[in-house]
Design an enzyme around this catalytic site. Structure first.
Site, PDB file in Angstrom:
ATOM      1  CG  ASP A   1      -1.666   1.241   1.465  1.00  0.00           C
ATOM      2  OD1 ASP A   1      -2.356   1.682   0.526  1.00  0.00           O
ATOM      3  OD2 ASP A   1      -1.555   1.815   2.563  1.00  0.00           O
TER       4      ASP A   1
ATOM      5  N   GLY B   1      -5.217   2.497  -3.233  1.00  0.00           N
ATOM      6  CA  GLY B   1      -6.496   3.053  -3.633  1.00  0.00           C
ATOM      7  C   GLY B   1      -6.304   4.209  -4.602  1.00  0.00           C
TER       8      GLY B   1
ATOM      9  CE  LYS C   1      -5.355  -0.740  -1.426  1.00  0.00           C
ATOM     10  NZ  LYS C   1      -4.280  -0.326  -0.506  1.00  0.00           N
TER      11      LYS C   1
ATOM     12  CG  ASP D   1      -2.084   2.458   6.379  1.00  0.00           C
ATOM     13  OD1 ASP D   1      -2.445   3.507   6.931  1.00  0.00           O
ATOM     14  OD2 ASP D   1      -2.075   2.313   5.156  1.00  0.00           O
TER      15      ASP D   1
END
Length: 259
Positions: A9, A44, A184, A207
C-alpha cells in the site's frame, strides 16, 4: 514459505503522514528487488497520483484504484469500471444532500463541484493536484472509482441505498466508492494469475480499511504499526510504524531480507 511477490500500500505504508518515503524503506525495497522478488504497489490511488513514487522506487507494476486497474511491468492486465447506471443514481442521490463527488478515470479526474471545501481538504491531504471541474465527466469516460465527500455522521444516508456499490472511508470528509465486489484483493488475484503464483506465495503490507481483503488473501498479511485499529485483527503480523522501520522489519519477519 519462500515468498515470491510483495504488495505494498502507499499511504501510511510506503509513505508517512508527510507523504515522504522513509530512507530505510527506499533501501529495503531496493534490496528486495535485488533478491528477485516481484515488487508491486497496491493502492487506492489512481496511477497519476503515484507516478513520482513509482519512479523513485523503480516499480512498474501496480494494483491501483482499489483493484480496478492492474498493470504488470507497464502492461495493463485487468480493468474494472463502475456502471453508468450506478453512477447516475449516485450523482442524483448525492446532489439531494449537497455532497460532492470526484470521478476518477484512467488518465484524469474531475469533480462535479467547483472548489468545494471537502474536496479540497481531502484531495489536498494526498499531496496531489486538485481535480478539474467537469460535472459530466462520468457520462463519457470509464470511471474506475469515485470519491464521495461527506462526514461520517452522514454515512447513514447511503447505507443500503446502493446495493451494487461499496463505500470505504479514508478521510474525515471522503470515502472511496467502488463496485460491491471490488477490492485490492481482486487486483491481486489478477496479478497472481498472470504470474502463475498462488496467494500463499505473496506478502502484502497495508494500514487502512481498504487493505483488509488484501491482507486476508496473501499468504502473509502484514499490518503497519500505525494501521487503523479495525484492520489489525485481519493481519498475520503487525510490524512497526512506517517511520520506525515498518517495511524493513516486516520483510525481515517474512524472511525476505537479512539483518
Amino acid at each position: 514459505m519462500s515468498y515470491k511477490i510483495a504488495f505494498f500500500d502507499i499511504d501510511g505504508t510506503l509513505v508517512n503522514e508527510d507523504k515522504e518515503v522513509p530512507a530505510d524503506t527506499i533501501e529495503a525495497i531496493a534490496e528486495l528487488k535485488s533478491r528477485g522478488v516481484e515488487v508491486v504497489i497496491a493502492t487506492g490511488r489512481a496511477p497519476y497520483f503515484f507516478k513520482p513514487l513509482a519512479e523513485l522506487l523503480d516499480i512498474d507494476s501496480f494494483v491501483s484504484l482499489n483493484g480496478a486497474y492492474v498493470v504488470y511491468r507497464g502492461q495493463p492486465l485487468f480493468k474494472r469500471i463502475i456502471s453508468r447506471t450506478s453512477l447516475e443514481a449516485l450523482v442524483d442521490h448525492a446532489a439531494k444532500h449537497n455532497h460532492s463527488l470526484v470521478f476518477q478515470g484512467g488518465d484524469a479526474f474531475f469533480s462535479n463541484s467547483d472548489a468545494h471545501p471537502y474536496v479540497m481538504e481531502a484531495v489536498s491531504s494526498l499531496k496531489v493536484d486538485l481535480p478539474g471541474y467537469d460535472p459530466d465527466y462520468w457520462k463519457s469516460a470509464d470511471i474506475y472509482q469515485a470519491f464521495l465527500h461527506c462526514q461520517e455522521e452522514d454515512e447513514h444516508l447511503y447505507n443500503e441505498v446502493f446495493p451494487d456499490l461499496r463505500l470505504i472511508r479514508w478521510h474525515r470528509a471522503a470515502m472511496d466508492v467502488l463496485p460491491l465486489t471490488g477490492s485490492k484483493a481482486q487486483g491481486l488475484e489478477a496479478m497472481l494469475q498472470h504470474l502463475n503464483l498462488s496467494p500463499a506465495e505473496a506478502v502484502a503490507f497495508g494500514d487502512g480499511l481498504n487493505d483488509k481483503e488484501m491482507l486476508m488473501l496473501a499468504g502473509l498479511g502484514i499490518a503497519m504499526g500505525n494501521s487503523h485499529e479495525q484492520l489489525k485483527p485481519y493481519a498475520d503480523y503487525i510490524t512497526t510504524d512506517v517511520d520506525k522501520g515498518g517495511i524493513r522489519n516486516g520483510l525481515l519477519y517474512a524472511g525476505l531480507l537479512e539483518q
